[in-house]
Design a protein around this motif. Sequence first.
Motif, PDB file in Angstrom:
ATOM      1  N   VAL A 196      14.173  -4.647  -2.800  1.00 30.85           N
ATOM      2  CA  VAL A 196      13.670  -3.403  -3.391  1.00 30.85           C
ATOM      3  C   VAL A 196      14.067  -2.245  -2.485  1.00 30.85           C
ATOM      4  CG1 VAL A 196      11.626  -2.168  -4.167  1.00 30.85           C
ATOM      5  CG2 VAL A 196      11.752  -4.651  -4.420  1.00 30.85           C
ATOM      6  N   SER A 197      14.722  -1.255  -3.045  1.00 31.50           N
ATOM      7  CA  SER A 197      15.170  -0.109  -2.254  1.00 31.50           C
ATOM      8  C   SER A 197      14.204   1.060  -2.428  1.00 31.50           C
ATOM      9  CB  SER A 197      16.578   0.324  -2.686  1.00 31.50           C
ATOM     10  OG  SER A 197      16.594   0.680  -4.049  1.00 31.50           O
ATOM     11  N   PHE A 198      14.083   1.873  -1.403  1.00 34.73           N
ATOM     12  CA  PHE A 198      13.205   3.031  -1.415  1.00 34.73           C
ATOM     13  C   PHE A 198      14.022   4.302  -1.175  1.00 34.73           C
ATOM     14  CE2 PHE A 198      10.547  -0.519   0.005  1.00 34.73           C
ATOM     15  CZ  PHE A 198       9.510  -0.447  -0.902  1.00 34.73           C
TER      16      PHE A 198
ATOM     17  N   TYR B  46       7.748 -11.860  -0.612  1.00 31.46           N
ATOM     18  CA  TYR B  46       7.516 -10.472  -0.198  1.00 31.46           C
ATOM     19  C   TYR B  46       8.040  -9.499  -1.248  1.00 31.46           C
ATOM     20  CZ  TYR B  46       7.612  -6.228   2.620  1.00 31.46           C
ATOM     21  OH  TYR B  46       7.426  -4.946   3.068  1.00 31.46           O
ATOM     22  N   ARG B  47       9.205  -9.786  -1.811  1.00 31.36           N
ATOM     23  CA  ARG B  47       9.764  -8.887  -2.825  1.00 31.36           C
ATOM     24  C   ARG B  47       8.849  -8.831  -4.048  1.00 31.36           C
ATOM     25  NH1 ARG B  47      13.081  -9.798  -7.219  1.00 31.36           N
ATOM     26  NH2 ARG B  47      13.466 -11.937  -6.573  1.00 31.36           N
ATOM     27  N   GLU B  48       8.302  -9.985  -4.446  1.00 31.12           N
ATOM     28  CA  GLU B  48       7.378  -9.999  -5.586  1.00 31.12           C
ATOM     29  C   GLU B  48       6.126  -9.177  -5.281  1.00 31.12           C
ATOM     30  OE1 GLU B  48       6.571 -14.010  -6.617  1.00 31.12           O
ATOM     31  OE2 GLU B  48       8.583 -14.408  -7.390  1.00 31.12           O
ATOM     32  N   ALA B  49       5.633  -9.285  -4.040  1.00 30.23           N
ATOM     33  CA  ALA B  49       4.449  -8.510  -3.669  1.00 30.23           C
ATOM     34  C   ALA B  49       4.746  -7.013  -3.696  1.00 30.23           C
ATOM     35  CB  ALA B  49       3.967  -8.934  -2.282  1.00 30.23           C
ATOM     36  N   VAL B  50       5.952  -6.626  -3.255  1.00 28.41           N
ATOM     37  CA  VAL B  50       6.331  -5.205  -3.282  1.00 28.41           C
ATOM     38  C   VAL B  50       6.414  -4.711  -4.723  1.00 28.41           C
ATOM     39  CG1 VAL B  50       8.175  -3.569  -2.757  1.00 28.41           C
ATOM     40  CG2 VAL B  50       7.510  -5.264  -1.059  1.00 28.41           C
ATOM     41  N   GLU B  51       6.994  -5.511  -5.612  1.00 31.04           N
ATOM     42  CA  GLU B  51       7.100  -5.113  -7.012  1.00 31.04           C
ATOM     43  C   GLU B  51       5.721  -4.970  -7.656  1.00 31.04           C
ATOM     44  OE1 GLU B  51       9.542  -8.145  -8.628  1.00 31.04           O
ATOM     45  OE2 GLU B  51      11.440  -7.237  -7.952  1.00 31.04           O
TER      46      GLU B  51
ATOM     47  N   LEU C  45       3.006  -4.181  -6.031  1.00 29.69           N
ATOM     48  CA  LEU C  45       2.432  -2.975  -5.430  1.00 29.69           C
ATOM     49  C   LEU C  45       2.940  -1.730  -6.151  1.00 29.69           C
ATOM     50  CD1 LEU C  45       0.970  -1.406  -3.149  1.00 29.69           C
ATOM     51  CD2 LEU C  45       3.061  -1.666  -1.792  1.00 29.69           C
ATOM     52  N   VAL C  46       4.241  -1.688  -6.415  1.00 31.65           N
ATOM     53  CA  VAL C  46       4.823  -0.522  -7.092  1.00 31.65           C
ATOM     54  C   VAL C  46       4.255  -0.391  -8.500  1.00 31.65           C
ATOM     55  CG1 VAL C  46       6.960   0.444  -7.997  1.00 31.65           C
ATOM     56  CG2 VAL C  46       6.926  -0.584  -5.710  1.00 31.65           C
ATOM     57  N   ALA C  47       4.145  -1.513  -9.212  1.00 26.98           N
ATOM     58  CA  ALA C  47       3.606  -1.480 -10.572  1.00 26.98           C
ATOM     59  C   ALA C  47       2.154  -1.010 -10.583  1.00 26.98           C
ATOM     60  CB  ALA C  47       3.729  -2.858 -11.211  1.00 26.98           C
ATOM     61  N   ALA C  48       1.358  -1.456  -9.602  1.00 28.27           N
ATOM     62  CA  ALA C  48      -0.047  -1.063  -9.541  1.00 28.27           C
ATOM     63  C   ALA C  48      -0.183   0.434  -9.259  1.00 28.27           C
ATOM     64  CB  ALA C  48      -0.773  -1.879  -8.476  1.00 28.27           C
ATOM     65  N   LYS C  49       0.604   0.953  -8.339  1.00 31.12           N
ATOM     66  CA  LYS C  49       0.518   2.374  -8.015  1.00 31.12           C
ATOM     67  C   LYS C  49       1.045   3.232  -9.158  1.00 31.12           C
ATOM     68  CE  LYS C  49       0.294   3.847  -3.993  1.00 31.12           C
ATOM     69  NZ  LYS C  49       0.459   4.427  -2.657  1.00 31.12           N
ATOM     70  N   ALA C  50       2.056   2.722  -9.886  1.00 29.19           N
ATOM     71  CA  ALA C  50       2.562   3.474 -11.035  1.00 29.19           C
ATOM     72  C   ALA C  50       1.521   3.549 -12.143  1.00 29.19           C
ATOM     73  CB  ALA C  50       3.836   2.814 -11.563  1.00 29.19           C
ATOM     74  N   ALA C  51       0.661   2.530 -12.235  1.00 26.98           N
ATOM     75  CA  ALA C  51      -0.400   2.523 -13.241  1.00 26.98           C
ATOM     76  C   ALA C  51      -1.656   3.235 -12.770  1.00 26.98           C
ATOM     77  CB  ALA C  51      -0.731   1.086 -13.637  1.00 26.98           C
ATOM     78  N   GLY C  52      -1.644   3.801 -11.577  1.00 28.07           N
ATOM     79  CA  GLY C  52      -2.794   4.521 -11.060  1.00 28.07           C
ATOM     80  C   GLY C  52      -3.862   3.630 -10.463  1.00 28.07           C
TER      81      GLY C  52
ATOM     82  N   VAL D  54      -5.549   1.096  -7.508  1.00 28.94           N
ATOM     83  CA  VAL D  54      -5.583   1.013  -6.051  1.00 28.94           C
ATOM     84  C   VAL D  54      -5.286  -0.433  -5.668  1.00 28.94           C
ATOM     85  CG1 VAL D  54      -6.981   1.293  -3.966  1.00 28.94           C
ATOM     86  CG2 VAL D  54      -7.282   2.856  -5.915  1.00 28.94           C
ATOM     87  N   PRO D  55      -4.164  -0.691  -5.030  1.00 28.39           N
ATOM     88  CA  PRO D  55      -3.814  -2.073  -4.704  1.00 28.39           C
ATOM     89  C   PRO D  55      -4.760  -2.647  -3.665  1.00 28.39           C
ATOM     90  CG  PRO D  55      -2.281  -0.573  -3.643  1.00 28.39           C
ATOM     91  CD  PRO D  55      -3.159   0.265  -4.534  1.00 28.39           C
ATOM     92  N   ARG D  56      -5.019  -3.937  -3.794  1.00 27.88           N
ATOM     93  CA  ARG D  56      -5.879  -4.632  -2.829  1.00 27.88           C
ATOM     94  C   ARG D  56      -5.087  -4.922  -1.567  1.00 27.88           C
ATOM     95  NH1 ARG D  56      -7.894 -10.456  -4.463  1.00 27.88           N
ATOM     96  NH2 ARG D  56      -5.645 -10.768  -4.169  1.00 27.88           N
ATOM     97  N   ARG D  57      -5.676  -4.607  -0.439  1.00 28.61           N
ATOM     98  CA  ARG D  57      -4.994  -4.799   0.832  1.00 28.61           C
ATOM     99  C   ARG D  57      -5.247  -6.215   1.334  1.00 28.61           C
ATOM    100  NH1 ARG D  57      -5.305  -0.180   5.229  1.00 28.61           N
ATOM    101  NH2 ARG D  57      -4.119   0.735   3.509  1.00 28.61           N
ATOM    102  N   ALA D  58      -4.171  -6.930   1.590  1.00 31.68           N
ATOM    103  CA  ALA D  58      -4.294  -8.308   2.074  1.00 31.68           C
ATOM    104  C   ALA D  58      -4.642  -8.304   3.548  1.00 31.68           C
ATOM    105  CB  ALA D  58      -2.990  -9.068   1.844  1.00 31.68           C
TER     106      ALA D  58
END
Length: 359
Positions: A29-31, A211-216, A218-225, A227-231
């Motif tokens: 995933v690129s930023f 890790y890539r799945e977790a990043v994706e 995270l991005v989907a959760a933030k795009a939907a507004g 608050v992602p759960r912090r592991a």
Amino acid sequence: MRSIWNGAISFGLVSIPVKLVNATENHSVSFRQIHLTDGGRVRYRKVCELDGEEVTAADIGKAYEGADGSMIPITDEDLGSLPLPTAKTIEIVAFVPADSIDPLQMDAAYYLSANGVPAAKPYTLLREALKRSRKVAVAKYALRGRERLGMLRVVDDVIAMHGLLWPDEIRAPEGAAPEAGVKVRDAELDLADALMATLGEVDMDSLHDDYREAVEELVAAKAAGEVPRRAESEESGGKVIDLIAALESSVRAAKEARGGEPEEGGEEASVARVTSIADRKTSGRTRSPKSSDAKKSTAGAGKTAAKKSTPSGGTGAKKKATARSTAAKKTTAKKTTAKKTTPKKQSGAKSAPRKRASA
């Protein structure tokens, strides 16, 4: 798949037209960089150091920087004039066993595709020759302005090429090994072997980038507004561990993950056990008791039985027993005295009648 290079494989006097295709792709995933104040995208602009003006790609060339910092311009025509026989050719120079190639030399991977119908026959010939010989081909080729080293091998029904680093590009592993001398015990090696056997093999297709799945996600959760759960992160560094205990726990965990059942004797029976040196010495010296020890134990048992049979009636009982013993001794002494005197009288009385009878 789009080809990135067109040329030919040089196999002796045989030329095989091929196309070079990337065999791998990047799924990371690129930023982008943004301005934290307003979220605006931050971009890079190419500016000339001399006049400070922004330049376009058409106005940018290449140069070699000298030791004194001076720039020596190099054009594509300059590079094209160099005698480079591999400019459009993958030149096979040798066929070697696959294990003779150091994996440290492995670089990018490509597929070689036959370019056109006439290339099908020689392409198939080279592929089958590689299969039957069980060897790989070492070749030289030119790509992106430099000559490179490659290895050709067969993957399914396709000839694949791995870019190789030149031998002088591999660093020596100086200072990478532990400096202090470390000794590994046989028990530790046995447990390591048990762990390796328990882990066994794995289907490479089943492995994926967690890790890539977790990043994706995270991005989907933030795009939907949301608050992602912090592991919660687990601290694993800087701890001194018992190597044997860690290996035993690893074997147990690996067996549970593989769905294995513990052997007879419970869960611990499935783990290799280690006997300490002290325990081994103790078990080796264990012997049966000697005859003298048996006698001592028998005598001790007799004394114990005698003590139990002795009456314990207090001081009066002891005095009565003493009196009885004294009386018994006096009676025995009188009988002994009587026996000594009586035989002399009897011998004299009996002798007289015998003399009369003889007269």
